[in-house]
Design a protein around this motif. Structure first.
Motif, PDB file in Angstrom:
ATOM      1  N   LEU A 234      15.759  -4.459   7.032  1.00  0.00           N
ATOM      2  CA  LEU A 234      17.052  -4.972   7.530  1.00  0.00           C
ATOM      3  C   LEU A 234      17.761  -3.875   8.326  1.00  0.00           C
ATOM      4  CD1 LEU A 234      18.185  -6.976   4.363  1.00  0.00           C
ATOM      5  CD2 LEU A 234      17.175  -7.887   6.477  1.00  0.00           C
ATOM      6  N   ASP A 235      17.220  -3.607   9.483  1.00  0.00           N
ATOM      7  CA  ASP A 235      17.729  -2.496  10.291  1.00  0.00           C
ATOM      8  C   ASP A 235      19.027  -2.842  11.002  1.00  0.00           C
ATOM      9  OD1 ASP A 235      16.801  -4.333  12.084  1.00  0.00           O
ATOM     10  OD2 ASP A 235      15.226  -3.077  12.913  1.00  0.00           O
ATOM     11  N   ASN A 236      19.516  -4.070  10.822  1.00  0.00           N
ATOM     12  CA  ASN A 236      20.759  -4.487  11.479  1.00  0.00           C
ATOM     13  C   ASN A 236      21.869  -4.787  10.466  1.00  0.00           C
ATOM     14  OD1 ASN A 236      19.602  -6.743  10.420  1.00  0.00           O
ATOM     15  ND2 ASN A 236      19.493  -7.909  12.334  1.00  0.00           N
ATOM     16  N   VAL A 237      21.677  -4.411   9.203  1.00  0.00           N
ATOM     17  CA  VAL A 237      22.704  -4.628   8.165  1.00  0.00           C
ATOM     18  C   VAL A 237      23.150  -3.257   7.659  1.00  0.00           C
ATOM     19  CG1 VAL A 237      23.206  -5.659   5.912  1.00  0.00           C
ATOM     20  CG2 VAL A 237      21.682  -6.843   7.511  1.00  0.00           C
ATOM     21  N   THR A 238      24.453  -3.035   7.646  1.00  0.00           N
ATOM     22  CA  THR A 238      24.961  -1.685   7.349  1.00  0.00           C
ATOM     23  C   THR A 238      24.766  -1.291   5.881  1.00  0.00           C
ATOM     24  OG1 THR A 238      26.624  -1.956   9.077  1.00  0.00           O
ATOM     25  CG2 THR A 238      27.027  -0.224   7.465  1.00  0.00           C
TER      26      THR A 238
ATOM     27  N   ARG B 165      18.554   4.550   5.681  1.00  0.00           N
ATOM     28  CA  ARG B 165      19.912   4.674   5.118  1.00  0.00           C
ATOM     29  C   ARG B 165      20.731   5.678   5.921  1.00  0.00           C
ATOM     30  NH1 ARG B 165      23.139   7.409   1.314  1.00  0.00           N
ATOM     31  NH2 ARG B 165      23.712   6.295  -0.603  1.00  0.00           N
ATOM     32  N   ALA B 166      20.079   6.773   6.332  1.00  0.00           N
ATOM     33  CA  ALA B 166      20.791   7.854   7.025  1.00  0.00           C
ATOM     34  C   ALA B 166      21.304   7.413   8.403  1.00  0.00           C
ATOM     35  CB  ALA B 166      19.884   9.070   7.157  1.00  0.00           C
ATOM     36  N   ARG B 167      20.784   6.325   8.915  1.00  0.00           N
ATOM     37  CA  ARG B 167      21.320   5.801  10.185  1.00  0.00           C
ATOM     38  C   ARG B 167      22.749   5.292  10.011  1.00  0.00           C
ATOM     39  NH1 ARG B 167      18.645   1.013  11.724  1.00  0.00           N
ATOM     40  NH2 ARG B 167      20.012   1.077  13.526  1.00  0.00           N
ATOM     41  N   PHE B 168      23.095   4.909   8.790  1.00  0.00           N
ATOM     42  CA  PHE B 168      24.407   4.301   8.540  1.00  0.00           C
ATOM     43  C   PHE B 168      25.318   5.149   7.643  1.00  0.00           C
ATOM     44  CE2 PHE B 168      21.352   0.756   8.993  1.00  0.00           C
ATOM     45  CZ  PHE B 168      21.939   0.054  10.041  1.00  0.00           C
TER      46      PHE B 168
ATOM     47  N   TRP C 194      11.582  -2.896  -3.918  1.00  0.00           N
ATOM     48  CA  TRP C 194      12.044  -3.971  -3.047  1.00  0.00           C
ATOM     49  C   TRP C 194      13.327  -3.586  -2.314  1.00  0.00           C
ATOM     50  CZ3 TRP C 194       9.285  -7.415  -0.934  1.00  0.00           C
ATOM     51  CH2 TRP C 194       9.910  -8.376  -0.128  1.00  0.00           C
ATOM     52  N   ILE C 195      14.193  -2.844  -2.993  1.00  0.00           N
ATOM     53  CA  ILE C 195      15.392  -2.328  -2.319  1.00  0.00           C
ATOM     54  C   ILE C 195      14.969  -1.456  -1.126  1.00  0.00           C
ATOM     55  CG2 ILE C 195      17.312  -0.679  -2.557  1.00  0.00           C
ATOM     56  CD1 ILE C 195      18.098  -3.219  -3.845  1.00  0.00           C
ATOM     57  N   ALA C 196      13.992  -0.609  -1.347  1.00  0.00           N
ATOM     58  CA  ALA C 196      13.534   0.277  -0.256  1.00  0.00           C
ATOM     59  C   ALA C 196      12.997  -0.546   0.906  1.00  0.00           C
ATOM     60  CB  ALA C 196      12.461   1.230  -0.781  1.00  0.00           C
ATOM     61  N   LEU C 197      12.168  -1.515   0.591  1.00  0.00           N
ATOM     62  CA  LEU C 197      11.596  -2.321   1.679  1.00  0.00           C
ATOM     63  C   LEU C 197      12.703  -3.084   2.419  1.00  0.00           C
ATOM     64  CD1 LEU C 197       8.730  -2.953   2.811  1.00  0.00           C
ATOM     65  CD2 LEU C 197       8.974  -5.169   1.707  1.00  0.00           C
ATOM     66  N   SER C 198      13.667  -3.578   1.682  1.00  0.00           N
ATOM     67  CA  SER C 198      14.776  -4.307   2.298  1.00  0.00           C
ATOM     68  C   SER C 198      15.569  -3.383   3.223  1.00  0.00           C
ATOM     69  CB  SER C 198      15.714  -4.878   1.231  1.00  0.00           C
ATOM     70  OG  SER C 198      15.010  -5.713   0.345  1.00  0.00           O
ATOM     71  N   ARG C 199      15.817  -2.164   2.743  1.00  0.00           N
ATOM     72  CA  ARG C 199      16.562  -1.193   3.578  1.00  0.00           C
ATOM     73  C   ARG C 199      15.810  -0.903   4.893  1.00  0.00           C
ATOM     74  NH1 ARG C 199      21.259  -0.084   5.162  1.00  0.00           N
ATOM     75  NH2 ARG C 199      20.076  -1.193   6.734  1.00  0.00           N
TER      76      ARG C 199
ATOM     77  N   HIS D  79       0.771  -1.244   0.000  1.00  0.00           N
ATOM     78  CA  HIS D  79       0.000   0.000   0.000  1.00  0.00           C
ATOM     79  C   HIS D  79       0.801   1.292   0.000  1.00  0.00           C
ATOM     80  CE1 HIS D  79      -3.475  -2.510   0.389  1.00  0.00           C
ATOM     81  NE2 HIS D  79      -3.023  -3.040   1.510  1.00  0.00           N
ATOM     82  N   ALA D  80       2.088   1.239   0.309  1.00  0.00           N
ATOM     83  CA  ALA D  80       2.845   2.501   0.369  1.00  0.00           C
ATOM     84  C   ALA D  80       3.125   3.023  -1.041  1.00  0.00           C
ATOM     85  CB  ALA D  80       4.164   2.279   1.112  1.00  0.00           C
ATOM     86  N   SER D  81       3.082   4.328  -1.194  1.00  0.00           N
ATOM     87  CA  SER D  81       3.445   4.939  -2.481  1.00  0.00           C
ATOM     88  C   SER D  81       4.970   4.876  -2.641  1.00  0.00           C
ATOM     89  CB  SER D  81       2.999   6.393  -2.514  1.00  0.00           C
ATOM     90  OG  SER D  81       3.752   7.127  -1.564  1.00  0.00           O
ATOM     91  N   ASP D  82       5.433   5.105  -3.859  1.00  0.00           N
ATOM     92  CA  ASP D  82       6.884   5.154  -4.079  1.00  0.00           C
ATOM     93  C   ASP D  82       7.518   6.220  -3.187  1.00  0.00           C
ATOM     94  OD1 ASP D  82       6.444   3.261  -5.969  1.00  0.00           O
ATOM     95  OD2 ASP D  82       7.235   4.412  -7.661  1.00  0.00           O
ATOM     96  N   ASP D  83       6.882   7.374  -3.091  1.00  0.00           N
ATOM     97  CA  ASP D  83       7.465   8.470  -2.296  1.00  0.00           C
ATOM     98  C   ASP D  83       7.562   8.093  -0.826  1.00  0.00           C
ATOM     99  OD1 ASP D  83       7.925  10.028  -4.466  1.00  0.00           O
ATOM    100  OD2 ASP D  83       6.122  11.261  -4.245  1.00  0.00           O
ATOM    101  N   GLU D  84       6.554   7.404  -0.328  1.00  0.00           N
ATOM    102  CA  GLU D  84       6.596   7.003   1.078  1.00  0.00           C
ATOM    103  C   GLU D  84       7.722   5.996   1.321  1.00  0.00           C
ATOM    104  OE1 GLU D  84       2.927   5.423   2.603  1.00  0.00           O
ATOM    105  OE2 GLU D  84       3.825   5.002   4.565  1.00  0.00           O
ATOM    106  N   LEU D  85       7.831   5.034   0.409  1.00  0.00           N
ATOM    107  CA  LEU D  85       8.904   4.042   0.557  1.00  0.00           C
ATOM    108  C   LEU D  85      10.273   4.709   0.491  1.00  0.00           C
ATOM    109  CD1 LEU D  85       7.863   0.871  -1.493  1.00  0.00           C
ATOM    110  CD2 LEU D  85       8.244   1.036   0.969  1.00  0.00           C
ATOM    111  N   LYS D  86      10.421   5.634  -0.442  1.00  0.00           N
ATOM    112  CA  LYS D  86      11.700   6.336  -0.585  1.00  0.00           C
ATOM    113  C   LYS D  86      12.047   7.104   0.690  1.00  0.00           C
ATOM    114  CE  LYS D  86      12.486   8.680  -4.572  1.00  0.00           C
ATOM    115  NZ  LYS D  86      12.132   9.308  -5.867  1.00  0.00           N
ATOM    116  N   ALA D  87      11.072   7.800   1.226  1.00  0.00           N
ATOM    117  CA  ALA D  87      11.331   8.612   2.418  1.00  0.00           C
ATOM    118  C   ALA D  87      11.721   7.723   3.598  1.00  0.00           C
ATOM    119  CB  ALA D  87      10.093   9.442   2.754  1.00  0.00           C
ATOM    120  N   ARG D  88      11.022   6.623   3.766  1.00  0.00           N
ATOM    121  CA  ARG D  88      11.339   5.748   4.906  1.00  0.00           C
ATOM    122  C   ARG D  88      12.685   5.052   4.697  1.00  0.00           C
ATOM    123  NH1 ARG D  88       6.231   3.191   7.859  1.00  0.00           N
ATOM    124  NH2 ARG D  88       7.987   2.232   8.940  1.00  0.00           N
TER     125      ARG D  88
END
Ligand code: SF4
Length: 348
Positions: A272-276, A29-32, A264-269, A15-24
């Motif tokens: 996977l909050d424990n992979v750098t 990503r910014a955590r690492f 799918w890359i966005a969802l994986s990012r 259900h998330a839009s592309d923009d929502e996935l990108k933002a999240r």
């Protein structure tokens, strides 16, 4: 940032839009990583043999033993490929081949020791994938720990998570029933980590896998990493996702769209909050791969050869500066990254 559950990941995917996935994904990503920085390596996959008994139905690369067209590269041919890589500025080799019953573990240990002896740390190499490692250890009648020790003592630093495709038992049975079981895969990967070598996670999407199977793959990967970190081990250095190339394979099918890949890359990012590192695949997505940097990826390879995916339709671009101009034009600082030597195997 709160960890998301499988149910939340499903919800986001559906259900998330592309923009929502990108933002999240950008927040994850910014955590690492710095938001405008991306790293890359120039590498070559050396397919040392195409003889394989695993018979995966999505593979266009292998020939069976005694079939016409089978090969094993000589040591000089391997060295020539590495020299070519060095000449274009690369320094990472990934050995990847078939399950060749004529090649025992000693063959690999000798090959890897000779590469380490000839090139020292000028070249780093991914010695095998977990899939090949499982086969070799089984053939040698060794435990995964003993086989890992043999490779490590031959100068190997990395055994990557390649050959994982989709890690569910059902997927394995449908497409690659002679390759390994999911349980074997993770047991072997744990032995690699415990031996002091480094490893990575991979995933391939675009076969006939269901959303639930994709989510299970991510869940198992996150659990594996949780267990490693809890036990004080390095765990997975990175997660790389690429897309299935269907041409010339028994299974056939169609390629998924770049948009599906980026999502799918966005969802994986996010998951996977424990992979750098989350890596995007120039090998299978060409220039479209760089857009995944906006969807949470931070790193990529520029490969100059991979017969396995090329046989199934991958197209390799050798003008590396032209490729690098794409992420630069998107606003990224791209910096070369060398493969790390594992801390546990520090140079004397
Ligand atoms: S994907 Fe790898 S293990 Fe499977 S048939 Fe091809 S070469 Fe063999």
């Amino acid at each position: 940032m709160t960890r998301i559950s499988v149910a939340e990941a499903r919800e986001l995917w559906l259900h998330a839009s592309d923009d929502e996935l990108k933002a999240r994904a950008a927040a994850a990503r910014a955590r690492f990583h710095e938001p405008d920085r991306a790293t890359y390596m120039v590498m070559r996959i050396v397919n040392y043999t195409n003889v394989c008994v695993a018979q995966c139905d999505y593979c266009a690369f292998y020939v069976l033993p005694n079939q016409a067209g089978g090969y094993v590269l000589s040591r000089d041919e391997v060295f020539a490929k590495i020299d070519d890589l060095l000449a274009v500025g690369g320094d990472l080799v990934a050995f990847n081949g078939g399950f060749n019953p004529k090649l025992p573990l000693d063959y690999y240990c000798d090959l890897f020791a000779s590469v380490r002896e000839r090139y020292g740390d000028r070249v780093e190499f991914y010695a095998l994938t977990i899939a090949e490692f499982v086969y070799l250890a089984d053939r040698a009648g060794l435990s995964y720990h003993d086989a890992a020790a043999r490779l490590r003592d031959a100068g190997v630093h990395w055994v990557t998570g390649g050959g994982s495709e989709i890690l569910t038992e059902d997927f394995r049975k449908r497409h690659a029933k002679f390759k390994y079981t999911v349980r074997e895969y993770f047991e072997a990967q744990r032995a690699i980590v415990e031996s002091g070598m480094k490893t990575t996670a991979t995933m391939v999407i675009g076969f006939d896998e269901t959303l639930e199977e994709r989510l299970e793959h991510l869940q198992r990967t996150r659990e594996f990493q949780d267990a490693c970190l809890r036990d004080g081990l390095d765990g997975l250095f990175s997660f790389l996702c690429w897309t299935y190339k269907p041409y010339g394979t028994a299974f056939g099918g169609r390629e998924i769209s770049p948009q599906e890949y980026w999502r799918w890359i966005a969802l994986s990012r996010i998951f996977l909050d424990n992979v750098t590192h989350v890596r995007t695949s120039v090998l299978t997505q060409n220039e479209e791969a760089f857009r995944a940097l906006d969807y949470g990826a931070d790193d990529f390879d520029l490969p100059i050869e991979d017969e396995v995916t090329q046989k199934a339709g991958a197209r390799i671009e050798l003008d590396l500066e032209r490729l690098l101009a794409v992420p630069r034009a998107m606003g990224y600082r791209v910096e070369y990254r060398r493969a790390e030597r594992p801390a546990a195997l520090a140079a004397p």
